[in-house]
Design an enzyme around this catalytic site. Structure first.
Site, PDB file in Angstrom:
ATOM      1  N   GLY A 105       0.893  -1.299  -0.035  1.00 26.73           N
ATOM      2  CA  GLY A 105      -0.142   0.113  -0.160  1.00 26.73           C
ATOM      3  C   GLY A 105       0.946   1.286  -0.071  1.00 26.73           C
ATOM      4  N   LYS A 106       0.261   2.285  -0.333  1.00 31.20           N
ATOM      5  CA  LYS A 106       1.138   3.597   0.034  1.00 31.20           C
ATOM      6  C   LYS A 106       0.008   4.577  -0.087  1.00 31.20           C
ATOM      7  CE  LYS A 106       5.429   4.655  -0.331  1.00 31.20           C
ATOM      8  NZ  LYS A 106       6.817   3.917  -0.120  1.00 31.20           N
ATOM      9  N   GLY A 107       0.667   6.055   0.760  1.00 32.30           N
ATOM     10  CA  GLY A 107      -0.280   7.057   0.970  1.00 32.30           C
ATOM     11  C   GLY A 107       0.327   8.272   0.775  1.00 32.30           C
TER      12      GLY A 107
END
Ligand code: NAD
Length: 418
Positions: A105-107
């Site tokens: 995931g990444k934000g």
């Protein structure tokens, strides 16, 4: 830095390149090229002067077949939806490359953090944490630091989540400080794996690291620690840069002192041991034994790659080479240790932090570093084995071949629901 390449398209082309060497159906590969979901949100936060600020933010959950989504949160004005999608995909294949049980995931928030006070950044971070709350959790999605975020932001996110959930769940986020449940060795972990991977590459190529010259692009958490550790291994750091420019001394300089100068003045530029001020492009094309790109993606495009003179590149940054740069470098003798292995120390020690949080039992720094060393060396050996077995044109493809096979195995075992 090249603005050209779309990082999400780069990721997809890296997957396609590796898939050509695998016997995996096109339908499965297609699934492995897209995120499962992306949150796009607009945070409205009161600023210190009483006005309201609006900040676009994203969280991409790319693939959860091998475990909970895992990946950092970046604060940067250049954050885009495609960048976050790419970074989340790279996390999937990074976790698979080093064999830790996570998806990716990444934000990110579109923001220049230098323009806001600490109190404003805290409110912005807590607003983002509130949006993330239904998506994250120690078995769902576990954020971590990335560019312009660190222990402080992780502590705020943990506190917001635990307060809203009325629980104690330190494993919901990693990269915390020790008092909040962080792990010994986490801050150094990305730089540490970058240099372990470089050392393995030098060994593999029969080159001596002792006395080797090194240039480091980007002097933040990943870059400066890599510089410090490679210096401790006997190499000589001759050049470094940050967003304000670069420094050079053919006889080498003390990377710790250069960092102290940056802490004091905001940049490595002006550091007294530097004999020459140079540009970011000069650093990337310097005639050194080892180049460590440790800033942002697309640092080296196809044109710049023509001028790269380093023998080995160990990618501390995510996606610093465009696919065109890869193509140019594979025709030369440059050995590139890909980001999904070289900088995997960060997520690996995040994994150790999460394990310790769940066990409520904490390890010594010595144990952390020893476990990290084993994981990176094993991953490098698996890469080399695949590189040779398939007679591949570059080590990045070898890493993706290993990683995609592992993710596809998990996906196929799980089947399709509904
Ligand atoms: P950071 O914010 O601590 O440092 C970034 C550095 O890059 C700063 O010194 C900045 O001045 C410099 N920089 C920015 N633009 C530049 C330019 N055009 N030329 C030269 N330097 C420039 O960030 P970080 O945590 O060190 O992350 C750096 C890279 O490493 C990113 O690609 C990140 O995704 C990757 N990475 C970080 C971690 C981690 O644990 N911190 C883990 C894996 C990968």
């Amino acid at each position: 830095m090249s603005e050209g390449a779309n990082p999400f398209e780069s990721l997809q082309s890296q997957i396609d390149e590796a898939a050509a060497h695998l016997e995996i159906g096109d339908d499965v590969i297609e699934r492995l090229k897209h995120p499962e979901r992306v949150l796009e949100t607009n945070l409205t936060v009161e600023l210190d002067d009483g006005s309201l600020g609006r900040f676009k933010a994203f969280r991409s959950q790319f693939n959860g077949d091998r475990g909970p989504y895992k990946g950092g949160i970046r604060y940067h004005p250049g954050v885009t939806r495609d960048e976050v999608k790419a970074l989340s995909g790279w996390m999937v294949y990074k976790c698979a490359t080093v064999g830790i049980p996570y998806g990716g995931g990444k934000g990110g928030i579109v923001i220049d953090p230098d323009e806001y006070s600490t109190a404003e950044l805290e409110r912005i971070t807590r607003a983002f944490a509130t949006e993330l709350r239904p998506l994250i959790g120690e078995d769902r999605d576990i954020p971590a630091p990335d560019v312009n975020t660190g222990q402080r932001e992780m502590n705020w996110i943990k506190d917001t989540y635990e307060t809203l959930e009325n629980t104690t769940e330190p494993g919901v986020i990693t990269g915390k400080n020790i008092a909040s449940g962080g792990s010994a060795g986490r801050v150094e972990a990305t730089g540490r794996s970058t240099v372990i991977a470089a050392r393995e590459a030098f060994d593999y190529l029969g080159k001596d690291l002792d006395g080797a010259t090194v240039a480091v692009q980007g002097y933040g958490n990943a870059g400066w620690i890599a510089a410090k550790l490679i210096d401790e291994m006997g190499a000589t750091v001759v050049a470094a840069s940050d967003s304000s420019g670069g420094i050079y001394n053919p006889d080498g300089f003390d990377p710790v002192e250069a960092k102290a100068h940056k802490n004091e003045t905001g940049s490595v530029v002006g550091y007294e041991e530097s004999t020459e001020e140079i540009t970011n492009a000069d650093v990337l094309t310097m005639d050194v034994d080892l180049l460590i790109p440790a800033a942002l993606e697309n640092a080296i495009d196809g044109d710049l790659a023509e001028d790269v003179k380093a023998d080995v590149i160990s990618e501390a940054a995510n996606g610093p080479l465009t696919p065109e740069a890869d193509r140019v470098l594979e025709d030369s003798d440059v050995f590139v240790v890909p980001d999904i292995l070289a900088n995997a120390g960060g997520v690996t020690v995040s994994y150790f932090e999460w394990v310790q949080n769940r066990q409520r039992f904490y390890w010594s720094e010595e144990k952390v570093n020893e476990e990290l060393e084993g994981i990176i060396v094993d991953a490098f050996d698996a890469l080399v084995e695949t590189y040779e077995e398939h007679d591949l044109s570059n080590p990045r493809t070898a890493a993706y071949v290993v990683a995609i096979q592992r993710v596809a195995d998990a996906a196929e075992e799980a089947g399709t629901f509904p």
